[in-house]
Design a protein around this motif. Structure first.
Motif, mmCIF file in Angstrom:
data_model
loop_
_atom_site.group_PDB
_atom_site.id
_atom_site.type_symbol
_atom_site.label_atom_id
_atom_site.label_comp_id
_atom_site.label_asym_id
_atom_site.label_seq_id
_atom_site.Cartn_x
_atom_site.Cartn_y
_atom_site.Cartn_z
ATOM 1 N N PHE A 89 4.399 48.822 5.541
ATOM 2 C CA PHE A 89 5.223 48.006 6.433
ATOM 3 C C PHE A 89 5.224 46.538 6.010
ATOM 4 C CE2 PHE A 89 4.539 51.661 9.323
ATOM 5 C CZ PHE A 89 5.874 52.002 9.469
ATOM 6 N N ALA A 90 4.141 46.058 5.412
ATOM 7 C CA ALA A 90 4.123 44.678 4.907
ATOM 8 C C ALA A 90 5.101 44.526 3.745
ATOM 9 C CB ALA A 90 2.710 44.296 4.474
ATOM 10 N N ILE A 91 5.139 45.512 2.866
ATOM 11 C CA ILE A 91 6.080 45.464 1.748
ATOM 12 C C ILE A 91 7.516 45.552 2.255
ATOM 13 C CG2 ILE A 91 6.893 46.752 -0.274
ATOM 14 C CD1 ILE A 91 3.922 47.401 -0.835
ATOM 15 N N SER A 92 7.727 46.329 3.311
ATOM 16 C CA SER A 92 9.091 46.488 3.816
ATOM 17 C C SER A 92 9.635 45.221 4.475
ATOM 18 C CB SER A 92 9.172 47.672 4.780
ATOM 19 O OG SER A 92 8.457 47.393 5.956
ATOM 20 N N ILE A 93 8.762 44.318 4.944
ATOM 21 C CA ILE A 93 9.248 43.093 5.582
ATOM 22 C C ILE A 93 8.976 41.853 4.726
ATOM 23 C CG2 ILE A 93 8.981 44.031 7.904
ATOM 24 C CD1 ILE A 93 6.495 42.200 8.197
ATOM 25 N N HIS A 94 8.543 42.037 3.483
ATOM 26 C CA HIS A 94 8.075 40.883 2.712
ATOM 27 C C HIS A 94 9.181 39.859 2.434
ATOM 28 C CE1 HIS A 94 9.648 42.809 -0.970
ATOM 29 N NE2 HIS A 94 9.522 41.628 -1.541
ATOM 30 N N ARG A 95 10.402 40.268 2.236
ATOM 31 C CA ARG A 95 11.472 39.301 1.952
ATOM 32 C C ARG A 95 11.785 38.442 3.181
ATOM 33 N NH1 ARG A 95 14.849 40.502 -2.728
ATOM 34 N NH2 ARG A 95 13.984 42.348 -3.741
ATOM 35 N N ARG A 96 11.736 39.037 4.342
ATOM 36 C CA ARG A 96 12.037 38.292 5.565
ATOM 37 C C ARG A 96 10.915 37.317 5.904
ATOM 38 N NH1 ARG A 96 12.560 41.825 10.764
ATOM 39 N NH2 ARG A 96 11.875 43.147 9.084
ATOM 40 N N VAL A 97 9.678 37.750 5.737
ATOM 41 C CA VAL A 97 8.534 36.924 6.132
ATOM 42 C C VAL A 97 8.425 35.671 5.280
ATOM 43 C CG1 VAL A 97 6.006 36.894 6.246
ATOM 44 C CG2 VAL A 97 7.258 38.864 7.095
ATOM 45 N N LEU A 98 8.763 35.766 4.011
ATOM 46 C CA LEU A 98 8.601 34.634 3.103
ATOM 47 C C LEU A 98 9.548 33.470 3.411
ATOM 48 C CD1 LEU A 98 7.991 36.486 -0.263
ATOM 49 C CD2 LEU A 98 6.333 35.279 1.171
ATOM 50 N N TRP A 99 10.534 33.672 4.242
ATOM 51 C CA TRP A 99 11.446 32.590 4.612
ATOM 52 C C TRP A 99 10.822 31.624 5.605
ATOM 53 C CZ3 TRP A 99 16.021 31.079 2.725
ATOM 54 C CH2 TRP A 99 16.681 31.950 1.862
ATOM 55 N N PHE A 100 9.769 32.021 6.267
ATOM 56 C CA PHE A 100 9.196 31.237 7.350
ATOM 57 C C PHE A 100 7.946 30.497 6.897
ATOM 58 C CE2 PHE A 100 11.416 34.774 9.391
ATOM 59 C CZ PHE A 100 12.231 34.075 10.266
ATOM 60 N N PRO A 101 7.590 29.415 7.614
ATOM 61 C CA PRO A 101 6.311 28.756 7.340
ATOM 62 C C PRO A 101 5.155 29.648 7.819
ATOM 63 C CG PRO A 101 7.445 27.686 9.165
ATOM 64 C CD PRO A 101 8.389 28.699 8.601
ATOM 65 N N PRO A 102 3.926 29.376 7.355
ATOM 66 C CA PRO A 102 2.800 30.275 7.674
ATOM 67 C C PRO A 102 2.556 30.518 9.162
ATOM 68 C CG PRO A 102 2.186 28.819 5.904
ATOM 69 C CD PRO A 102 3.537 28.359 6.384
ATOM 70 N N VAL A 103 2.777 29.532 10.010
ATOM 71 C CA VAL A 103 2.549 29.742 11.448
ATOM 72 C C VAL A 103 3.555 30.748 12.002
ATOM 73 C CG1 VAL A 103 2.489 28.621 13.704
ATOM 74 C CG2 VAL A 103 1.483 27.479 11.728
ATOM 75 N N ALA A 104 4.800 30.641 11.588
ATOM 76 C CA ALA A 104 5.813 31.599 12.030
ATOM 77 C C ALA A 104 5.603 32.961 11.369
ATOM 78 C CB ALA A 104 7.205 31.079 11.725
ATOM 79 N N GLN A 105 5.065 32.967 10.148
ATOM 80 C CA GLN A 105 4.751 34.238 9.496
ATOM 81 C C GLN A 105 3.720 35.024 10.290
ATOM 82 O OE1 GLN A 105 3.408 33.437 5.531
ATOM 83 N NE2 GLN A 105 5.423 32.767 4.824
ATOM 84 N N SER A 106 2.806 34.298 10.931
ATOM 85 C CA SER A 106 1.770 34.995 11.697
ATOM 86 C C SER A 106 2.362 35.797 12.855
ATOM 87 C CB SER A 106 0.717 34.006 12.199
ATOM 88 O OG SER A 106 1.298 33.055 13.064
ATOM 89 N N LEU A 107 3.481 35.353 13.384
ATOM 90 C CA LEU A 107 4.144 36.135 14.435
ATOM 91 C C LEU A 107 4.735 37.430 13.886
ATOM 92 C CD1 LEU A 107 5.971 33.256 16.334
ATOM 93 C CD2 LEU A 107 3.850 34.418 16.973
ATOM 94 N N HIS A 108 5.103 37.426 12.607
ATOM 95 C CA HIS A 108 5.642 38.631 11.982
ATOM 96 C C HIS A 108 4.548 39.616 11.583
ATOM 97 C CE1 HIS A 108 9.247 36.131 11.604
ATOM 98 N NE2 HIS A 108 9.901 37.267 11.509
ATOM 99 N N VAL A 109 3.379 39.112 11.230
ATOM 100 C CA VAL A 109 2.316 40.013 10.785
ATOM 101 C C VAL A 109 1.438 40.504 11.935
ATOM 102 C CG1 VAL A 109 2.264 39.058 8.465
ATOM 103 C CG2 VAL A 109 0.709 38.150 10.182
ATOM 104 N N PHE A 110 1.555 39.883 13.116
ATOM 105 C CA PHE A 110 0.769 40.350 14.262
ATOM 106 C C PHE A 110 1.010 41.827 14.583
ATOM 107 C CE2 PHE A 110 0.407 41.043 18.870
ATOM 108 C CZ PHE A 110 -0.971 40.896 19.000
ATOM 109 N N PRO A 111 2.273 42.304 14.630
ATOM 110 C CA PRO A 111 2.469 43.737 14.898
ATOM 111 C C PRO A 111 1.843 44.637 13.825
ATOM 112 C CG PRO A 111 4.520 42.562 15.196
ATOM 113 C CD PRO A 111 3.557 41.590 14.607
#
Length: 171
Positions: A89-111
């Motif tokens: 699931f991390a690989i499946s969302i990796h392109r979307r997550v990289l657009w955000f700064p690290p604090v916003a990325q943490s909201l994507h990786v929490f699930p």
């Protein structure tokens, strides 16, 4: 903009391996038995699965999960299954997550971290006479998510180029 956008150098495979070994060693410390201690292996696996999906993928996650299964003395495959799903699931969302700064990325990786704990809890509840450990069991995923910006800064540090060009350095 107040901070420059870095063009990152390629990730060194040796550094990736060292970071995974260091995360495994951090999980070996006895503080892991306390409620709310982060899962460093899951944190580093998600980080490298997002930033280097061709170097760290499902196979590496499966091996790290087997190592954690042996260390934790749980059913063989519990962590391996959870880490494999985590990496997928991390690989499946990796392109979307990289657009955000690290604090916003943490909201994507929490699930993702919450899903790991749900898989581990489900396997434990289905395979033994254990009981529900309580809602504090899920504090681990919140603490691991809170460490995401720190892990991003630490693990990307060797890849950053200097802001000011130095003529004595080739890059």
């Amino acid at each position: 903009m107040s901070h420059p956008h870095y063009i990152l150098l390629p990730a060194n495979s040796f550094f990736i391996a060292i970071s995974l070994i260091a995360a495994f060693m951090l999980n070996l410390f006895p503080w892991g038995v306390h409620v709310g201690m982060p899962d460093f292996v899951a944190l580093v696996l998600v980080f490298w699965s997002i930033h280097q999906p061709r170097k760290v993928g499902i196979g590496v996650a499966f091996v790290m999960g087997l190592l954690m299964d042996v260390h934790d003395a749980v059913y063989l495959g519990e962590n391996a299954l959870a880490f494999t799903l985590l990496s997928y699931f991390a690989i499946s969302i990796h392109r979307r997550v990289l657009w955000f700064p690290p604090v916003a990325q943490s909201l994507h990786v929490f699930p993702l971290f919450l899903g790991v704990q749900l898989v581990q809890l489900t396997v434990r509840l289905l395979s033994s006479d254990s009981h529900f450990p309580g809602w504090l069991f899920f504090l681990e995923c919140a603490v691991t998510t809170a460490l995401w910006p720190v892990a991003s800064w630490l693990l990307l540090a060797p890849q950053r180029r200097a802001v000011n060009k130095d003529n004595t350095r080739p890059i």
